[in-house]
Every structure is written in structure tokens, then in C-alpha cells.
Design a protein around this motif. Structure first.
Motif, PDB file in Angstrom:
ATOM      1  N   GLN A  39      90.133-107.456  68.727  1.00 42.99           N
ATOM      2  CA  GLN A  39      90.043-107.273  67.278  1.00 42.99           C
ATOM      3  C   GLN A  39      89.068-108.261  66.652  1.00 42.99           C
ATOM      4  O   GLN A  39      88.269-107.896  65.778  1.00 42.99           O
ATOM      5  CB  GLN A  39      91.431-107.433  66.651  1.00 42.99           C
ATOM      6  CG  GLN A  39      92.413-106.334  67.001  1.00 42.99           C
ATOM      7  CD  GLN A  39      93.731-106.504  66.278  1.00 42.99           C
ATOM      8  OE1 GLN A  39      93.822-107.211  65.269  1.00 42.99           O
ATOM      9  NE2 GLN A  39      94.771-105.853  66.780  1.00 42.99           N
ATOM     10  N   ARG A  40      89.128-109.487  67.066  1.00 40.62           N
ATOM     11  CA  ARG A  40      88.260-110.510  66.487  1.00 40.62           C
ATOM     12  C   ARG A  40      86.798-110.300  66.889  1.00 40.62           C
ATOM     13  O   ARG A  40      85.888-110.558  66.097  1.00 40.62           O
ATOM     14  CB  ARG A  40      88.752-111.907  66.896  1.00 40.62           C
ATOM     15  CG  ARG A  40      90.005-112.313  66.135  1.00 40.62           C
ATOM     16  CD  ARG A  40      90.624-113.606  66.606  1.00 40.62           C
ATOM     17  NE  ARG A  40      91.702-113.977  65.695  1.00 40.62           N
ATOM     18  CZ  ARG A  40      91.679-115.023  64.861  1.00 40.62           C
ATOM     19  NH1 ARG A  40      90.631-115.825  64.839  1.00 40.62           N
ATOM     20  NH2 ARG A  40      92.696-115.262  64.059  1.00 40.62           N
TER      21      ARG A  40
ATOM     22  N   LEU B  66     100.938-117.160  67.578  1.00 40.44           N
ATOM     23  CA  LEU B  66     101.679-116.314  68.506  1.00 40.44           C
ATOM     24  C   LEU B  66     102.745-117.153  69.199  1.00 40.44           C
ATOM     25  O   LEU B  66     102.434-118.162  69.826  1.00 40.44           O
ATOM     26  CB  LEU B  66     100.727-115.722  69.549  1.00 40.44           C
ATOM     27  CG  LEU B  66     101.372-114.959  70.709  1.00 40.44           C
ATOM     28  CD1 LEU B  66     102.112-113.721  70.197  1.00 40.44           C
ATOM     29  CD2 LEU B  66     100.323-114.573  71.742  1.00 40.44           C
TER      30      LEU B  66
ATOM     31  N   VAL C  74     103.843-114.568  64.634  1.00 41.55           N
ATOM     32  CA  VAL C  74     104.056-113.346  65.408  1.00 41.55           C
ATOM     33  C   VAL C  74     104.878-113.704  66.631  1.00 41.55           C
ATOM     34  O   VAL C  74     104.460-114.516  67.457  1.00 41.55           O
ATOM     35  CB  VAL C  74     102.713-112.709  65.815  1.00 41.55           C
ATOM     36  CG1 VAL C  74     102.949-111.464  66.659  1.00 41.55           C
ATOM     37  CG2 VAL C  74     101.880-112.377  64.579  1.00 41.55           C
TER      38      VAL C  74
ATOM     39  N   ALA D  34      94.103-109.631  70.623  1.00 41.94           N
ATOM     40  CA  ALA D  34      93.590-110.441  69.514  1.00 41.94           C
ATOM     41  C   ALA D  34      92.089-110.666  69.677  1.00 41.94           C
ATOM     42  O   ALA D  34      91.317-110.581  68.711  1.00 41.94           O
ATOM     43  CB  ALA D  34      94.329-111.773  69.447  1.00 41.94           C
TER      44      ALA D  34
ATOM     45  N   ILE E   3      99.418-105.127  65.289  1.00 45.03           N
ATOM     46  CA  ILE E   3      99.300-106.326  64.465  1.00 45.03           C
ATOM     47  C   ILE E   3      97.834-106.634  64.189  1.00 45.03           C
ATOM     48  O   ILE E   3      96.969-106.433  65.051  1.00 45.03           O
ATOM     49  CB  ILE E   3      99.960-107.531  65.179  1.00 45.03           C
ATOM     50  CG1 ILE E   3     101.423-107.227  65.495  1.00 45.03           C
ATOM     51  CG2 ILE E   3      99.847-108.799  64.334  1.00 45.03           C
ATOM     52  CD1 ILE E   3     102.281-106.891  64.305  1.00 45.03           C
ATOM     53  N   ASP E   4      97.552-107.123  62.995  1.00 49.85           N
ATOM     54  CA  ASP E   4      96.196-107.541  62.642  1.00 49.85           C
ATOM     55  C   ASP E   4      96.029-109.009  63.028  1.00 49.85           C
ATOM     56  O   ASP E   4      96.468-109.914  62.311  1.00 49.85           O
ATOM     57  CB  ASP E   4      95.965-107.356  61.140  1.00 49.85           C
ATOM     58  CG  ASP E   4      94.562-107.767  60.705  1.00 49.85           C
ATOM     59  OD1 ASP E   4      93.754-108.172  61.571  1.00 49.85           O
ATOM     60  OD2 ASP E   4      94.272-107.696  59.490  1.00 49.85           O
ATOM     61  N   TYR E   5      95.384-109.246  64.150  1.00 45.34           N
ATOM     62  CA  TYR E   5      95.200-110.607  64.646  1.00 45.34           C
ATOM     63  C   TYR E   5      93.947-111.268  64.078  1.00 45.34           C
ATOM     64  O   TYR E   5      93.649-112.411  64.463  1.00 45.34           O
ATOM     65  CB  TYR E   5      95.124-110.610  66.171  1.00 45.34           C
ATOM     66  CG  TYR E   5      96.374-110.117  66.852  1.00 45.34           C
ATOM     67  CD1 TYR E   5      97.487-110.935  66.998  1.00 45.34           C
ATOM     68  CD2 TYR E   5      96.448-108.816  67.360  1.00 45.34           C
ATOM     69  CE1 TYR E   5      98.640-110.472  67.624  1.00 45.34           C
ATOM     70  CE2 TYR E   5      97.586-108.352  67.989  1.00 45.34           C
ATOM     71  CZ  TYR E   5      98.687-109.177  68.115  1.00 45.34           C
ATOM     72  OH  TYR E   5      99.822-108.719  68.736  1.00 45.34           O
ATOM     73  N   THR E   6      93.233-110.583  63.194  1.00 44.39           N
ATOM     74  CA  THR E   6      92.112-111.251  62.531  1.00 44.39           C
ATOM     75  C   THR E   6      92.625-112.188  61.442  1.00 44.39           C
ATOM     76  O   THR E   6      91.882-113.035  60.944  1.00 44.39           O
ATOM     77  CB  THR E   6      91.121-110.245  61.920  1.00 44.39           C
ATOM     78  OG1 THR E   6      91.774-109.475  60.910  1.00 44.39           O
ATOM     79  CG2 THR E   6      90.557-109.320  62.994  1.00 44.39           C
TER      80      THR E   6
ATOM     81  N   LEU F   9      93.686-118.974  65.507  1.00 47.00           N
ATOM     82  CA  LEU F   9      94.459-118.215  66.494  1.00 47.00           C
ATOM     83  C   LEU F   9      95.098-119.243  67.418  1.00 47.00           C
ATOM     84  O   LEU F   9      94.418-119.899  68.202  1.00 47.00           O
ATOM     85  CB  LEU F   9      93.566-117.257  67.278  1.00 47.00           C
ATOM     86  CG  LEU F   9      94.257-116.463  68.403  1.00 47.00           C
ATOM     87  CD1 LEU F   9      95.369-115.568  67.856  1.00 47.00           C
ATOM     88  CD2 LEU F   9      93.239-115.628  69.185  1.00 47.00           C
TER      89      LEU F   9
ATOM     90  N   THR G 157      96.806-116.564  62.807  1.00 45.13           N
ATOM     91  CA  THR G 157      97.963-116.121  63.589  1.00 45.13           C
ATOM     92  C   THR G 157      98.465-117.214  64.516  1.00 45.13           C
ATOM     93  O   THR G 157      97.683-117.833  65.245  1.00 45.13           O
ATOM     94  CB  THR G 157      97.594-114.889  64.445  1.00 45.13           C
ATOM     95  OG1 THR G 157      97.172-113.824  63.593  1.00 45.13           O
ATOM     96  CG2 THR G 157      98.774-114.428  65.284  1.00 45.13           C
TER      97      THR G 157
END
Length: 217
Positions: free
Chosen positions: A168-169, A120, A98, A165, A112-115, A21, A118
Motif C-alpha cells: 500500500q505504501r 501493528l 492495529v 503495508a 486496513i489502510d496502512y498508509t 509504521l 500505524t
């Protein structure tokens, strides 16, 4: 030499870092914004922060804003001419790019799937993200707004997206087990212990060779 409690804190910090990330700032002008973004990035476990400039000069780090967060992240600067090559390299490494930008294909940042790995990309305070970067985006996002003003300060916007993010993580258990390899973790740990020792002895002043790396392509 640092005490065992301080070393254990560094170990814990590294175990939660999310090397897949990452954040890139497209020609952000304000050193205050960069400093605030570094603080938010560190808070969610970001390790690597990149920024491009049109001049061959680093942006100042405001320690009253970062509150020391700049010491626990890696910062890289590149010339504006190199950012396209950099993004293509990241895509080749498997990162989804992204980008924050308002256009027809834009979706809410929450969709958005931040797993996934990514990168940014945030735009600068005046023009936003450059067109050449938007063309390379895998996902284009916006932050929905209901007020008269239709934009947020870039540091605030970055913080909002990074915490989505993080959410989600965290739900996916990504902070429960260290992602860094043992070798990578030990290398960073040794560097950070050395740097932290110097910073403490010199009342927070860190030699320039520890501040950031300059990327060239």
C-alpha cells in the motif's frame, strides 16, 4: 572509516524508512521469532520495534536469523505493566493501533489502510494479544485461512501483514521521498555509521549500549 559506497547505502536506507509504521510484540516469548520479525520489519522500512516482557530481561538476538537487520532498526523493551500506557501514548500521537485477534469485529488484514500512521500489535505464541490491548485497538485483524490449522507462526504472520503495508505504501509513493526530517536522518546516520564501524572492527559484536532502549512509564 566507512567508504563512500557504504555511506551512500545508509543514506538510501534511511530515505526509505517509514517512521510512522511501527511494530509492537505483546510478550512474545521466542527470541527466534523476535529475530525473524526484526528481519521482516527492516525489509519493509520499519524503523522502530517495541516488545513487552513480564521479566526485566531482554530477548536474545540471533544474528544468523536477522542477518544484520537488527543493526538498522531501533529496538525498545518495556515491562508488561507499561504496555497500556505506551499504547495510549501512541494513540495520542495519532497512530492507529492495529491488533491481530479473532473476534466478532475482526476484518481481513488486507482491509486496513496502512498508509495511515500505524502501530501493528502482534500477540505472543501461547495466548495471543492480551485483552487489555484488544480494548485499545482501533482495528482488529485476522489473516484468512483455509486449512485445518487456524493460526500461523507469529513471525510469518507479521511478515505477511507488513508486506501488505509495504504494498500500500509503495503504491502511494511513500518510499519515493524521505519521511524523516533532515535533522533526524543525520542524527541516525551518525549513530549508524559509528555503530557499523564498531561492528566491522569487532567482527559483528556491538556493545550493549547500542542494542536496545528500555522504556519506562
Amino acid at each position: 572509516m566507512l567508504n563512500e559506497k557504504r555511506i551512500a547505502r545508509i543514506d538510501d536506507l534511511l530515505s526509505k524508512k517509514q517512521p510512522d509504521l511501527q511494530v509492537m510484540l505483546d510478550n512474545v516469548h521466542s527470541s527466534q521469532n523476535l529475530s525473524a520479525i526484526i528481519r521482516s520489519a527492516d525489509a519493509v522500512g520499519v524503523l522502530d520495534i517495541y516488545y513487552s516482557t513480564k521479566e526485566n530481561e531482554s530477548l536474545r538476538i540471533h544474528k544468523t536469523i536477522t542477518q544484520g537487520a537488527h543493526r538498522w532498526t531501533h529496538r525498545y523493551r518495556m515491562h508488561d505493566d507499561h504496555k497500556v500506557a505506551f499504547l495510549k501514548e501512541k494513540k495520542d500521537q495519532g497512530f492507529q493501533v492495529v491488533v491481530t485477534h479473532l473476534e466478532e469485529r475482526s476484518v481481513s488484514f488486507r482491509h486496513i489502510d496502512y498508509t495511515k500512521p500505524t502501530l501493528l500489535v502482534m500477540g505472543n505464541e501461547k495466548e495471543g494479544v492480551s485483552a487489555e490491548i484488544v480494548k485499545l485497538a482501533d482495528e482488529v485483524i485476522i489473516i484468512p485461512m483455509q486449512g485445518m490449522v487456524q493460526s500461523l507462526n507469529v513471525s510469518v504472520a507479521t511478515g505477511l501483514i507488513l508486506y501488505e503495508a509495504q504494498r500500500q505504501r509503495e503504491d502511494a509513493g511513500r518510499y519515493d521521498t524521505s519521511v524523516l526530517t533532515h535533522e533526524k536522518k543525520e542524527k541516525i546516520k551518525a549513530e549508524w555509521i559509528y555503530r557499523d564501524t564498531i561492528a566491522r572492527k569487532s567482527k559483528g559484536q556491538i556493545p550493549s549500549e547500542f542494542k536496545e532502549e528500555i522504556l519506562g512509564y
